[in-house]
Design a protein around this motif. Structure first.
Motif, PDB file in Angstrom:
ATOM      1  N   LEU A  22     -12.518  36.929  15.178  1.00 46.79           N
ATOM      2  CA  LEU A  22     -12.110  38.206  14.579  1.00 46.79           C
ATOM      3  C   LEU A  22     -10.708  38.093  13.984  1.00 46.79           C
ATOM      4  CD1 LEU A  22     -13.424  40.769  17.215  1.00 46.79           C
ATOM      5  CD2 LEU A  22     -14.451  40.189  15.010  1.00 46.79           C
ATOM      6  N   ILE A  27     -10.245  40.476  10.577  1.00 50.03           N
ATOM      7  CA  ILE A  27     -10.894  41.759  10.854  1.00 50.03           C
ATOM      8  C   ILE A  27     -10.020  42.661  11.721  1.00 50.03           C
ATOM      9  CG2 ILE A  27     -12.858  42.838  12.039  1.00 50.03           C
ATOM     10  CD1 ILE A  27     -14.541  40.437  10.982  1.00 50.03           C
ATOM     11  N   HIS A  72     -15.476  45.515   6.582  1.00 48.01           N
ATOM     12  CA  HIS A  72     -15.134  44.547   7.626  1.00 48.01           C
ATOM     13  C   HIS A  72     -15.877  44.836   8.933  1.00 48.01           C
ATOM     14  CE1 HIS A  72     -11.795  47.550   7.468  1.00 48.01           C
ATOM     15  NE2 HIS A  72     -12.038  47.626   8.759  1.00 48.01           N
ATOM     16  N   MET A  73     -16.309  46.068   9.123  1.00 45.73           N
ATOM     17  CA  MET A  73     -17.103  46.381  10.318  1.00 45.73           C
ATOM     18  C   MET A  73     -18.517  45.820  10.186  1.00 45.73           C
ATOM     19  SD  MET A  73     -15.182  47.552  12.531  1.00 45.73           S
ATOM     20  CE  MET A  73     -16.429  48.029  13.716  1.00 45.73           C
ATOM     21  N   ARG A  75     -19.135  43.003   8.715  1.00 45.79           N
ATOM     22  CA  ARG A  75     -18.913  41.591   9.057  1.00 45.79           C
ATOM     23  C   ARG A  75     -18.787  41.416  10.562  1.00 45.79           C
ATOM     24  NH1 ARG A  75     -19.969  36.811   9.459  1.00 45.79           N
ATOM     25  NH2 ARG A  75     -18.307  35.294   9.518  1.00 45.79           N
ATOM     26  N   LEU A  76     -18.088  42.317  11.245  1.00 46.92           N
ATOM     27  CA  LEU A  76     -17.956  42.245  12.695  1.00 46.92           C
ATOM     28  C   LEU A  76     -19.334  42.335  13.358  1.00 46.92           C
ATOM     29  CD1 LEU A  76     -15.323  43.904  14.926  1.00 46.92           C
ATOM     30  CD2 LEU A  76     -17.712  44.077  15.529  1.00 46.92           C
ATOM     31  N   ARG A  77     -20.172  43.241  12.892  1.00 39.18           N
ATOM     32  CA  ARG A  77     -21.519  43.379  13.462  1.00 39.18           C
ATOM     33  C   ARG A  77     -22.331  42.099  13.267  1.00 39.18           C
ATOM     34  NH1 ARG A  77     -20.353  48.771  12.138  1.00 39.18           N
ATOM     35  NH2 ARG A  77     -21.008  48.595   9.965  1.00 39.18           N
ATOM     36  N   LYS A  80     -21.125  39.513  15.785  1.00 39.83           N
ATOM     37  CA  LYS A  80     -21.552  39.804  17.160  1.00 39.83           C
ATOM     38  C   LYS A  80     -22.858  39.100  17.512  1.00 39.83           C
ATOM     39  CE  LYS A  80     -21.696  43.926  18.706  1.00 39.83           C
ATOM     40  NZ  LYS A  80     -21.854  45.377  18.831  1.00 39.83           N
TER      41      LYS A  80
END
Length: 95
Positions: A22, A27, A72-73, A75-77, A80
């Motif tokens: 991250l 992120i 960017h969220m 991408r975070l998902r 994960k």
């Protein structure tokens, strides 16, 4: 103020790698720079080597709702899927 927590259970041995990724992707910096973000911090469990806690504080629930739809969220998902087995979300009581 709106405060939530997110409890992540990582795949074995992936907890630190997730947070490092991250940071590497920028992120966390992008999230902390979002309008209304007061606090966005990860904490490692001392007892469970695969548990990770995220504490978020936002000026309002509306700011947090805007946050979760940012690119960017997404991408975070996606990230994960490689690192995180389960996610549990909760709100702090305002009382």
């Amino acid at each position: 103020m709106y405060e939530i927590y997110v409890r992540f259970k990582s795949f074995p041995g992936k907890r630190e790698s997730f947070v490092e990724a991250l940071h590497r992707e920028g992120i966390i910096s992008e999230i902390r720079a979002e309008k209304g973000c007061i606090r966005y911090d990860y904490y490692f469990s001392e007892k469970d080597p695969n548990e990770l806690l995220l504490i978020e504080q936002w000026e309002s629930q509306e700011h947090q709702k805007v946050h979760i739809v940012q690119p960017h969220m997404e991408r975070l998902r996606e990230m994960k899927e490689e690192y995180i087995e389960t996610t549990t979300l909760g709100e702090f009581s305002t009382q």
